[in-house]
Design an enzyme around this catalytic site. Structure first.
Site, PDB file in Angstrom:
ATOM      1  N   LEU A  33       0.815  -1.220   0.000  1.00 48.97           N
ATOM      2  CA  LEU A  33       0.000   0.000   0.000  1.00 48.97           C
ATOM      3  C   LEU A  33       0.849   1.271   0.000  1.00 48.97           C
ATOM      4  O   LEU A  33       1.943   1.314   0.565  1.00 48.97           O
ATOM      5  CB  LEU A  33      -0.926  -0.004   1.229  1.00 48.97           C
ATOM      6  CG  LEU A  33      -1.864  -1.202   1.349  1.00 48.97           C
ATOM      7  CD1 LEU A  33      -2.780  -1.043   2.555  1.00 48.97           C
ATOM      8  CD2 LEU A  33      -2.709  -1.389   0.091  1.00 48.97           C
ATOM      9  N   HIS A  34       0.319   2.310  -0.643  1.00 46.21           N
ATOM     10  CA  HIS A  34       0.971   3.620  -0.702  1.00 46.21           C
ATOM     11  C   HIS A  34      -0.107   4.688  -0.554  1.00 46.21           C
ATOM     12  O   HIS A  34      -1.301   4.357  -0.377  1.00 46.21           O
ATOM     13  CB  HIS A  34       1.750   3.782  -2.010  1.00 46.21           C
ATOM     14  CG  HIS A  34       0.950   3.413  -3.222  1.00 46.21           C
ATOM     15  ND1 HIS A  34      -0.124   4.161  -3.663  1.00 46.21           N
ATOM     16  CD2 HIS A  34       1.034   2.359  -4.060  1.00 46.21           C
ATOM     17  CE1 HIS A  34      -0.641   3.592  -4.730  1.00 46.21           C
ATOM     18  NE2 HIS A  34       0.033   2.494  -4.992  1.00 46.21           N
ATOM     19  N   HIS A  37      -3.502   4.278  -2.314  1.00 51.77           N
ATOM     20  CA  HIS A  37      -4.502   3.411  -1.661  1.00 51.77           C
ATOM     21  C   HIS A  37      -5.117   4.131  -0.456  1.00 51.77           C
ATOM     22  O   HIS A  37      -6.319   4.049  -0.216  1.00 51.77           O
ATOM     23  CB  HIS A  37      -3.855   2.119  -1.142  1.00 51.77           C
ATOM     24  CG  HIS A  37      -3.273   1.251  -2.204  1.00 51.77           C
ATOM     25  ND1 HIS A  37      -1.908   1.061  -2.360  1.00 51.77           N
ATOM     26  CD2 HIS A  37      -3.867   0.516  -3.168  1.00 51.77           C
ATOM     27  CE1 HIS A  37      -1.696   0.231  -3.364  1.00 51.77           C
ATOM     28  NE2 HIS A  37      -2.857  -0.110  -3.876  1.00 51.77           N
ATOM     29  N   SER A 188       2.348   0.403  -6.683  1.00 53.58           N
ATOM     30  CA  SER A 188       3.135  -0.578  -5.923  1.00 53.58           C
ATOM     31  C   SER A 188       4.361  -1.005  -6.731  1.00 53.58           C
ATOM     32  O   SER A 188       5.426  -1.278  -6.177  1.00 53.58           O
ATOM     33  CB  SER A 188       2.277  -1.800  -5.601  1.00 53.58           C
ATOM     34  OG  SER A 188       1.100  -1.380  -4.950  1.00 53.58           O
TER      35      SER A 188
END
Ligand code: PAF
Length: 282
Positions: A33-34, A37, A188
């Protein structure tokens, strides 16, 4: 945050939540996740009472084994980020839970020609895999509201079609692309870029922006050829750079006053495949 591995227990928990009259927002992910998200989680929290996120790296949507094996994973960090962002429920099934047998992987949905152009042309079977997993996840979570990121624009249109086809009463929100300071769309897969590739990767957004600025006066096909040749000189291998109608992704050769257009690109830097897009009109 409550974490579920088994759909049976998650369904029960969600039934209880719905019986209390609470709405649910759903954010499906493949993990690593980043901030992109997390922006979906934040949108869900604004629009629904309870936010459900899923992490499942769906083998069926990868047309390239190597890409699947190298797909980044950072589950402990993901859980921490979700906790901090206020996500209520995390669904983290294993493959057996989603695909108990071979027959459960091969459903085909009549999405239409949009499934086989752009991403669909270069990643045969990809959207079939996406539809298979999304149908299962939606049937398990039964959300009132689904949140998807614009970076996967074609996926957003296809999932919206799938929801119509299945006659599901789910509102879909397409949330804006979150970018790094130099313009690179968060993904990602960016984690797989080395330092030099990471710097070069920002050129994708730069070239879309450049086309967008020059489009009202210049011919798209010429702008496209010049952008492709510049990007190739910088080390990209281009799958496609196209302009399309934003509603149905019908390809356009020129803007012709149709400002409801979107620019879409997919390109490799060594073995990492990146995609990006930009609306012609803000
Ligand atoms: O966009 C993704 O991360 C995936 O395609 C999705 C929607 C979670 C389905 O596996």
């Amino acid at each position: 945050m409550v974490v579920f591995k088994y759909s049976k227990y998650l369904r029960k928990y969600l039934e209880h939540i719905r019986s209390e009259g609470l709405s649910t927002g759903f954010v499906p992910t493949m993990g690593a996740l980043h901030a992109g998200h997390l922006s979906l989680i934040s949108q869900s929290r604004k629009n629904a009472d309870i936010t459900v996120c899923s992490i499942f790296v769906n083998p069926v949507q990868f047309n390239n084994k190597d890409d699947f094996q190298k797909y980044p994973s950072s589950i402990e960090n993901d859980i921490l980020l979700l906790e901090e962002s206020g996500c209520d429920i995390l669904f983290m099934p294993d493959e057996q839970e989603i695909y108990p047998d071979e027959a459960s992987k091969i459903k085909h949905f009549e999405i239409g020609p949009i499934e086989n152009i752009l991403e669909g042309k270069f990643r045969p079977g990809h959207f079939r895999g996406v539809c298979n997993v999304v149908e299962k996840l939606l049937k398990i979570t039964e959300p009132s509201h689904l949140f998807l990121g614009q970076k996967d624009y074609q996926q957003c249109l296809i999932v919206s079609k799938l929801i119509k086809l299945l006659n599901l009463n789910i509102k879909v929100s397409i949330c804006p692309i979150i970018r790094e300071a130099d313009g690179l769309a968060m993904s990602s897969r960016n984690l797989r870029l080395n330092e030099n590739e990471r710097k070069t990767a920002a050129k994708l957004h730069e070239s879309l922006n450049n086309i967008k600025t020059r489009l009202p006066l210049e011919n798209f096909l010429r702008l496209k050829q010049s952008a492709i040749s510049d990007l190739e000189k910088k080390g990209f291998r281009i799958d496609y750079l196209e302009m399309a109608n934003a509603d149905d992704l019908e390809l356009l050769e020129n803007i012709n006053g149709n400002y409801n257009a979107i620019l879409l690109i997919a390109a490799f830097l060594n073995d990492v495949r990146l995609i990006d897009n930009l609306m012609v009109k803000d």
